[in-house]
Design an enzyme around this catalytic site. Structure first.
Site, PDB file in Angstrom:
ATOM      1  N   SER A  11       1.912   9.518  12.657  1.00 34.09           N
ATOM      2  CA  SER A  11       2.060  10.927  13.057  1.00 34.09           C
ATOM      3  C   SER A  11       0.812  11.756  12.760  1.00 34.09           C
ATOM      4  CB  SER A  11       3.259  11.550  12.326  1.00 34.09           C
ATOM      5  OG  SER A  11       3.033  11.535  10.937  1.00 34.09           O
ATOM      6  N   ASP A  42      13.197   5.694   1.778  1.00 30.64           N
ATOM      7  CA  ASP A  42      14.652   5.538   1.847  1.00 30.64           C
ATOM      8  C   ASP A  42      14.941   4.093   2.266  1.00 30.64           C
ATOM      9  OD1 ASP A  42      17.299   5.468   2.560  1.00 30.64           O
ATOM     10  OD2 ASP A  42      17.219   7.208   3.892  1.00 30.64           O
ATOM     11  N   SER A 114      -7.204   1.722  -1.363  1.00 31.24           N
ATOM     12  CA  SER A 114      -8.024   2.930  -1.541  1.00 31.24           C
ATOM     13  C   SER A 114      -9.153   2.590  -2.513  1.00 31.24           C
ATOM     14  CB  SER A 114      -7.143   4.035  -2.150  1.00 31.24           C
ATOM     15  OG  SER A 114      -7.932   5.084  -2.676  1.00 31.24           O
ATOM     16  N   TYR A 127      -0.739   6.687  -8.036  1.00 36.11           N
ATOM     17  CA  TYR A 127      -1.392   6.250  -6.797  1.00 36.11           C
ATOM     18  C   TYR A 127      -2.043   4.881  -7.007  1.00 36.11           C
ATOM     19  CZ  TYR A 127      -4.101   6.977  -2.446  1.00 36.11           C
ATOM     20  OH  TYR A 127      -4.640   6.893  -1.176  1.00 36.11           O
TER      21      TYR A 127
END
Ligand SMILES: NC(=O)c1ccc[n+]([C@@H]2O[C@H](COP(=O)([O-])OP(=O)(O)OC[C@H]3O[C@@H](n4cnc5c(N)ncnc54)[C@H](OP(=O)(O)O)[C@@H]3O)[C@@H](O)[C@H]2O)c1
Length: 220
Positions: A11, A42, A114, A127
């Protein structure tokens, strides 16, 4: 038969750039569920999504969450969400697609680590758990799935100009960070998308088990 690619996080940000990079390629079909169809925080949503998923040739685990918290502020809800979105759900999706890839005699799996999965920084404990974890998943599954011609990789971007970076880097620190990057600038999303597009394409036939750092030289 088309070359089917499932992309999470399509998105916005890097995920959207990946969808744009791949869309319109002849014979490619891009599946990019929005959060209402696949909420990675979820497990019921994840189970429901994978239960109807047709086999795919490639999976790109792009979606991610980065909530910055000091050790004393880490709370159970944030920790669970960060684990779900950055590590557990990506693994569940890999589990869901691997069987179909074996039947197709090959596949490509790409996830996002990352620079904070290579080294770390204050406030990034939650993170880094996920992003170091993705490297472990990538290495282990490259070995396990290699004999089935399933290539498993990750990208470890440095600073990329997306909502995540704008939220977590105060505007007055941007210039200072750019001075620490040998290329003197943050990455544009399409620069990361091009790397992703190569790694998940049939053109990548021999890179597996790698976390490719794309950080403008920051870690060098
Ligand atoms: N930006 C950077 O500098 C940077 C650096 C290193 C690594 N990365 C990694 O690269 C990946 C993409 O980062 P980005 O900067 O493009 O992130 P972003 O702009 O913040 O976008 C995050 C994406 O993840 C999706 N997402 C978040 N929570 C979700 C959930 N519960 N269920 C489903 N989708 C969810 C978002 O969907 P919604 O639109 O529905 O919220 C959105 O598509 C992440 O894994 C990130 O950790 C980014």
């Amino acid at each position: 038969m088309s070359y089917r690619v499932l992309v999470t996080g399509g998105s916005r940000g890097i995920g959207r750039a990946i969808v744009e990079e791949l869309s319109g390629r002849d014979g490619w079909e891009i599946i990019a569920p929005g959060r209402s169809e696949l909420d990675l925080d979820d497990m019921v949503s994840v189970e429901k999504f994978v239960s109807t998923l047709e086999p795919v040739n490639a999976l790109v685990n792009t979606a991610g969450l980065n909530i910055l918290k000091s050790l004393e502020d880490i709370d159970d809800d944030s920790l669970q969400s960060m684990l779900n979105i950055n590590l557990i759900s990506p693994l569940k999706l890999i589990q869901a697609v691997a069987g179909g890839m074996k039947k197709l005699h090959g596949g490509r799996i790409l996830s996002f680590s990352s620079i904070w999965g290579m080294r770390s920084k204050e406030l990034r404990t939650m993170y880094s758990i996920g992003k170091f974890g993705i490297r472990g998943v990538t290495a282990a599954l490259a070995r396990e799935l290699g004999p089935d011609n399933i290539l498993v990789n990750a990208i470890a971007p440095g600073y990329v100009l997306t909502d995540m970076t704008r939220q977590n880097v105060p505007a007055d620190e941007m210039a200072d960070i750019c001075r620490q990057i040998p290329l003197r600038r943050m990455a544009e999303v399409h620069e990361i998308a091009k790397i992703a597009a190569f790694l998940i394409s049939p053109d990548n036939s021999y890179i597996t088990g790698q976390t490719i750092v794309a950080d403008g030289g920051f870690l060098a």
